[in-house]
Design an enzyme around this catalytic site. Sequence first.
Site, PDB file in Angstrom:
ATOM      1  N   ASP A 131      -4.069   9.104  -3.155  1.00  0.00           N
ATOM      2  CA  ASP A 131      -3.329   7.905  -3.541  1.00  0.00           C
ATOM      3  C   ASP A 131      -2.127   7.651  -2.630  1.00  0.00           C
ATOM      4  OD1 ASP A 131      -2.820   5.706  -5.381  1.00  0.00           O
ATOM      5  OD2 ASP A 131      -1.122   6.869  -6.129  1.00  0.00           O
TER       6      ASP A 131
ATOM      7  N   HIS B  32      -0.056   6.095   2.847  1.00  0.00           N
ATOM      8  CA  HIS B  32       1.365   5.829   3.094  1.00  0.00           C
ATOM      9  C   HIS B  32       2.071   6.968   3.841  1.00  0.00           C
ATOM     10  CE1 HIS B  32       0.294   2.805   0.306  1.00  0.00           C
ATOM     11  NE2 HIS B  32       0.545   3.466  -0.807  1.00  0.00           N
TER      12      HIS B  32
ATOM     13  N   LYS C 286       4.232  12.032  -9.223  1.00  0.00           N
ATOM     14  CA  LYS C 286       4.504  11.081 -10.297  1.00  0.00           C
ATOM     15  C   LYS C 286       5.421  11.758 -11.299  1.00  0.00           C
ATOM     16  CE  LYS C 286       1.437   7.784  -9.278  1.00  0.00           C
ATOM     17  NZ  LYS C 286       1.942   6.502  -8.749  1.00  0.00           N
TER      18      LYS C 286
HETATM   19  C1  BG6 Z   1       0.403   2.645  -4.334  1.00  0.00           C
HETATM   20  C2  BG6 Z   1      -0.103   3.752  -5.220  1.00  0.00           C
HETATM   21  O1  BG6 Z   1      -0.336   2.564  -3.152  1.00  0.00           O
HETATM   22  O2  BG6 Z   1       1.769   2.886  -4.016  1.00  0.00           O
HETATM   23  C3  BG6 Z   1       0.744   3.877  -6.464  1.00  0.00           C
HETATM   24  O3  BG6 Z   1      -1.454   3.495  -5.583  1.00  0.00           O
HETATM   25  C4  BG6 Z   1       2.198   4.030  -6.099  1.00  0.00           C
HETATM   26  O4  BG6 Z   1       0.307   4.989  -7.245  1.00  0.00           O
HETATM   27  C5  BG6 Z   1       2.629   2.938  -5.133  1.00  0.00           C
HETATM   28  O5  BG6 Z   1       2.950   3.981  -7.290  1.00  0.00           O
HETATM   29  C6  BG6 Z   1       4.031   3.186  -4.618  1.00  0.00           C
HETATM   30  O6  BG6 Z   1       4.495   2.079  -3.912  1.00  0.00           O
HETATM   31  P1  BG6 Z   1       6.048   1.769  -3.813  1.00  0.00           P
HETATM   32  O7  BG6 Z   1       6.119   0.602  -2.875  1.00  0.00           O
HETATM   33  O8  BG6 Z   1       6.513   1.457  -5.193  1.00  0.00           O
HETATM   34  O9  BG6 Z   1       6.697   3.004  -3.275  1.00  0.00           O
END
Ligand code: BG6
Length: 518
Positions: free
Chosen positions: A263, A268, A368
């Site tokens: 995820d 990211h 999380k």
């Molecule tokens: C998403 C994930 O890609 O990114 C989520 O699937 C996560 O689980 C989210 O919460 C986080 O994004 P940001 O921009 O809030 O850091």
Amino acid sequence: MEPDVSQTMLDNPLREGLSLERLPSPCAMVIFGASGDLTRRKLMPALYDLALEGLLPPGFSVIGYARSPKTNEEFRAEVRESIQQFARRTPIDEGLLSNFEQGVSYVSGDFSSPDDYARLNEELDRLDRERNTSGNRVYYLATPPSAYANIAHHLADHGMVHPLDDERWTRLIVEKPFGHDLQSARELNETLLKYFAEEQIYRIDHYLGKETVQNMLAFRFANGIFEPIWNRTFIDHVQITVAESIGIENRGGYYDQAGALRDMVQNHMLQLLSLVSMEPPPDFDAESVHDEKVKALRSIRPYQPEDVEACTVRGQYREGWVMGQPYPGYRDEARVDEASVTETYVALKLFIDNWRWAGVPFYLRTGKHLPRRVSEIAIQFHKAPHPPFESNVTQSLEPNVLAIRIQPDEGITLKTTAKVPGPSMRLRSVNMGFLYGTSFLVESPDAYERLLLDCMLGDSTLFPRRDGIEASWEPITQILEGWDASGKTELPGYPAGTWGPDEADEFMERDGRQWRQP
Ligand code: BG6
């Protein structure tokens, strides 16, 4: 005429000068999966905010496509509500919103019914005639990934994908997850490439649309003083933290199949890693940037199956409190297997085997229901080699750390050591800092605004290329295989609202290091 895509990222890190030059040519966007949360929370509000800044082309139109039957009016009411709730700029500009709504329509259809694509095509033709969208299309796949191949196939089958040399352009935006492992990511790439050229495919990773992430490139390559020390001679290690206070938020069905590694890390965090570790590209052309990022990802040292457990820590949140609110344990969440061994926390160590980074560990962690939402990249430098102070003074000397805060409180700080005022030589760590909020009096756009605009402009610099996606799946797949082989039926727990399992601290202690408390 195709807009100028050679625009460099450094030209406009703050969107200054985003004027006529960056205005896309007229086009229509189709959002597949328009009843979903992404459309409501992110896409429609981002389009509205772009409209507000005058960055959408004249006649811009958006068609929502989804299964549920709905009239144009009903869909427009939903869009209006989502913009009122989630747009960045409030209060809402009523006149502009009504204008925007005129370009919004809805087609109810199945992802595999030829007749429904024919109706969609008719609607697009109507927009070309009535709103001058010129045959240019953005197709946004915001559906479950299982529908991607079907949609791409039907679009091509109905003549809705124009070749690259056609004067009408067609682009496809693909949401994550892009594959489930290396094999499925490769297959998805191959399937999409049957119908679209690589230059037409925009694989979205919203972290790349964040200003702070783009600023990594400006920071590293527009300043003369950092690059000479950005290597193993000066850097002890790098920590990348993406901590979230939220849990899995009604996404149990998806999350239990994915886990934190897929995820957050595969996409990211490895994108962040590639930006921190890449070599300077010769220019900011999309291909040059992709080439360097991919080289960095390909240099990640492969994990041997027997090393995976020693190089990673998994954890799962248990019942606990986050910011004054009680939360259930992961296994008690809806649509989560009660014997699940899906990780909601992961920490890992990796090495980049090249001259710049040989021997420098990169530690990544995400989870999380950690105590707070904070993402940062911390570069920890070697300690001063011989501080000429009394030993009782030097004991407390801390290494210099450059912390790049991605969110919230976006900015950069450099931890240095300073003398405490007074008659004796006492030392203490202090921070030198730059904060977006105080240095620039403009609010950063949302990541989706930037990415949607770039796609309409035909600039793919901020979208991972095919080989980049596959290179990032390689180490992730090795880890997943190592975990599968371990056959664990329990993962270490951590109470919601804490910084992960104790094992994560022990993991760092074994290397004589500590996690930062951001
Ligand atoms: C998403 C994930 O890609 O990114 C989520 O699937 C996560 O689980 C989210 O919460 C986080 O994004 P940001 O921009 O809030 O850091």
